[in-house]
Scaffold this motif. Structure first.
Motif, mmCIF file in Angstrom:
data_model
loop_
_atom_site.group_PDB
_atom_site.id
_atom_site.type_symbol
_atom_site.label_atom_id
_atom_site.label_comp_id
_atom_site.label_asym_id
_atom_site.label_seq_id
_atom_site.Cartn_x
_atom_site.Cartn_y
_atom_site.Cartn_z
ATOM 1 N N ILE A 105 6.027 8.057 7.321
ATOM 2 C CA ILE A 105 5.440 7.570 8.646
ATOM 3 C C ILE A 105 6.619 7.683 9.464
ATOM 4 C CG2 ILE A 105 4.741 5.532 9.955
ATOM 5 C CD1 ILE A 105 3.269 4.297 7.164
ATOM 6 N N ASP A 106 6.168 8.194 10.823
ATOM 7 C CA ASP A 106 7.075 8.365 11.745
ATOM 8 C C ASP A 106 6.802 7.085 12.889
ATOM 9 O OD1 ASP A 106 8.791 8.938 13.843
ATOM 10 O OD2 ASP A 106 7.606 10.866 14.363
ATOM 11 N N SER A 166 0.592 -1.223 -0.087
ATOM 12 C CA SER A 166 -0.135 -0.033 -0.078
ATOM 13 C C SER A 166 0.884 1.313 0.047
ATOM 14 C CB SER A 166 -0.710 -0.067 1.366
ATOM 15 O OG SER A 166 -0.228 0.190 2.388
ATOM 16 N N PHE A 167 2.129 1.060 0.506
ATOM 17 C CA PHE A 167 2.942 2.315 0.628
ATOM 18 C C PHE A 167 3.403 2.492 -0.897
ATOM 19 C CE2 PHE A 167 4.240 1.534 5.463
ATOM 20 C CZ PHE A 167 2.824 2.049 5.649
ATOM 21 N N LEU A 201 -3.738 2.713 3.082
ATOM 22 C CA LEU A 201 -3.743 2.167 4.482
ATOM 23 C C LEU A 201 -2.585 2.995 5.241
ATOM 24 C CD1 LEU A 201 -3.470 -1.714 4.104
ATOM 25 C CD2 LEU A 201 -5.429 -0.608 5.206
ATOM 26 N N GLU A 202 -1.563 3.579 4.764
ATOM 27 C CA GLU A 202 -0.603 4.186 5.459
ATOM 28 C C GLU A 202 -1.291 5.442 5.812
ATOM 29 O OE1 GLU A 202 -0.457 5.967 1.006
ATOM 30 O OE2 GLU A 202 -0.776 4.146 2.244
ATOM 31 N N VAL A 215 -7.312 -0.803 13.569
ATOM 32 C CA VAL A 215 -6.015 -0.456 13.619
ATOM 33 C C VAL A 215 -5.598 -0.231 15.310
ATOM 34 C CG1 VAL A 215 -4.145 1.521 13.282
ATOM 35 C CG2 VAL A 215 -5.771 0.901 11.633
ATOM 36 N N TYR A 216 -4.854 -0.929 15.540
ATOM 37 C CA TYR A 216 -4.140 -1.144 16.978
ATOM 38 C C TYR A 216 -2.642 -0.568 16.924
ATOM 39 C CZ TYR A 216 -2.513 -2.746 21.297
ATOM 40 O OH TYR A 216 -1.932 -2.999 22.690
#
Length: 416
Positions: A120-121, A107-108, A195-196, A163-164
């Protein structure tokens, strides 16, 4: 992708579909059986929900609820283990599928439906789990040619995404980087390639196209400013620099006209830089607004509310699986193996309702076995207890539910 376990019918619809296949004389009795079964399973999930929500309160305390004692780090660690274990179990019971790392990385890499490039961090992320349910192919109109036209884009969408995120314990906590803690969210209608965006901390980055849209006009306008506004000032500056470096013996006369020309050129150049910086910031704000709107309209639940959602979904799924297993075993003309029962249910939905799914036969059979509604022969074939007897057994279990913790075998023998 493989067929999902999720059956896209509500519990009431599944009960009605099964009841419609029965003779009129049996229909009311079957509906009563279904109500008893649903009530027992609802109580079971209610007890399970209280336990997991108590653990979640230690992991992510609600601001409007007080605690009777302070939790120790050991208490929080044990509670987090309980939360993660129950989250996975409930997600599976609710027919969610775990999204593996390869799918997230894809997805990225693939083109996002929302025209935003993200970074993303994840430095403070200790554990990240994503689950999906309801895979569908969708088509959506998106802007093309700078918004002048629209074109249709086909993409894979997930009806629900869970999302967890658990954060690493840090010596010092800040507002944007908490010390430990978890983030729990549920989204709906999420494109697979986006998703990201569901990560808690992402930074918007300019795409090559965005840089071109800002850079090319900036270069052109810069040349125009240079030619029309700075050429006289630049000449004067070059002469001054040459004189100061000893490359020119004749001094430069700085009269009022020269100073005005120099000031006008510097002001024009400064204004040009401010405008270009503002364009860059405004473009980034626009991208952030797009991201925020995208998430706002897809957010379905947060924090403890996600567990309430999962408990309801898992309960509904178990009722449907148990009802279907009991109905098709009871109406079969001969005992069935588990595999034959599984295939019979799937074929029925495929032929009559054009619905394809992977029926989770194990959950329904396990519940029937626990409630002593299943008969098993030595050769591995299965059957169902007759409907009147099944109702009596469920009724006895319900009556004894709030009296004492009576073993299943004792409760069954008491009514025989």
């Amino acid at each position: 992708m493989d067929a999902e376990h999720f059956l896209p019918f509500r519990k009431s619809a599944v009960i009605s579909l099964c009841a419609e296949e029965l003779p009129d004389a049996e229909r009311a009795s079957f509906l009563e059986f279904a109500r008893l079964l649903a009530a027992l399973l609802h109580h079971r999930f209610h007890v399970r929900g209280d336990s997991v929500l108590d653990a979640y309160q230690l992991v992510d305390p609600a601001e409007d609820e007080r605690t009777i004692r302070a939790a120790t780090p050991r208490d929080r660690a044990a509670a987090r283990a309980t939360v993660e274990r129950e989250l996975v179990a409930l997600a599976e019971a609710a027919d969610f599928t775990r999204i593996d790392a390869a799918e997230i990385e894809r997805s990225f890499a693939e083109h996002s439906l929302v025209k935003v490039r993200l970074e993303i961090d994840d430095d403070d992320i200790d554990t990240a789990m994503f689950f999906r349910r309801g895979v569908a192919q969708r088509t959506e109109k998106v802007k093309w040619l700078y918004g002048l036209r629209r074109r249709s884009v086909e993409f894979t969408s997930y009806s629900k995404v869970l999302v967890y995120i658990a954060f690493t314990e840090r010596p010092q906590a800040t507002a944007d980087r908490p010390n430990g803690g978890v983030l729990l969210k549920m989204f709906q209608n999420v494109p697979r390639n986006d998703l990201e965006m569901l990560y808690p901390r992402v930074r918007v980055r300019m795409r090559p196209l965005d840089k071109l849209l800002i850079g090319v006009p900036a270069v052109i306008s810069g040349i125009i400013v240079l030619v029309t506004k700075l050429i006289a000032s630049l000449g004067l500056l070059v002469l001054l620099l040459a004189f100061w470096l000893g490359l020119r013996e004749e001094s430069v006369l700085l009269d009022q006209t020269a100073l005005v020309t120099l000031g006008a050129g510097v002001a024009a150049f400064g204004g040009y830089l401010v405008r270009q910086f503002s364009k860059f910031k405004n473009r980034k704000i626009t991208l952030m607004k797009t991201l925020s709107e995208h998430l706002y309209f897809r957010n379905l639940d947060n924090d403890a509310g996600v567990f309430h959602h999962l408990l309801d979904a898992a309960e509904e799924s178990e009722v449907k699986e148990t009802i279907l297993a009991y109905h098709f075993l009871r109406t079969a003309d001969r005992p069935l193996t588990a595999a034959a029962l599984d295939q019979r249910v799937e074929n029925w939905f495929r032929a009559r309702w054009e619905t394809t799914f992977d029926f989770e036969i194990g959950g329904g059979l396990r519940t029937l076995r626990e409630l002593e509604l299943l008969t098993e022969d030595d050769d591995g074939t299965l059957g169902a207890v007759a409907l009147p007897e099944a109702k009596q057994r469920l009724d006895r279990r319900w009556d004894n539910l709030f009296r004492a913790d009576i073993p299943i075998s004792s409760a069954a023998s008491a009514g025989s």
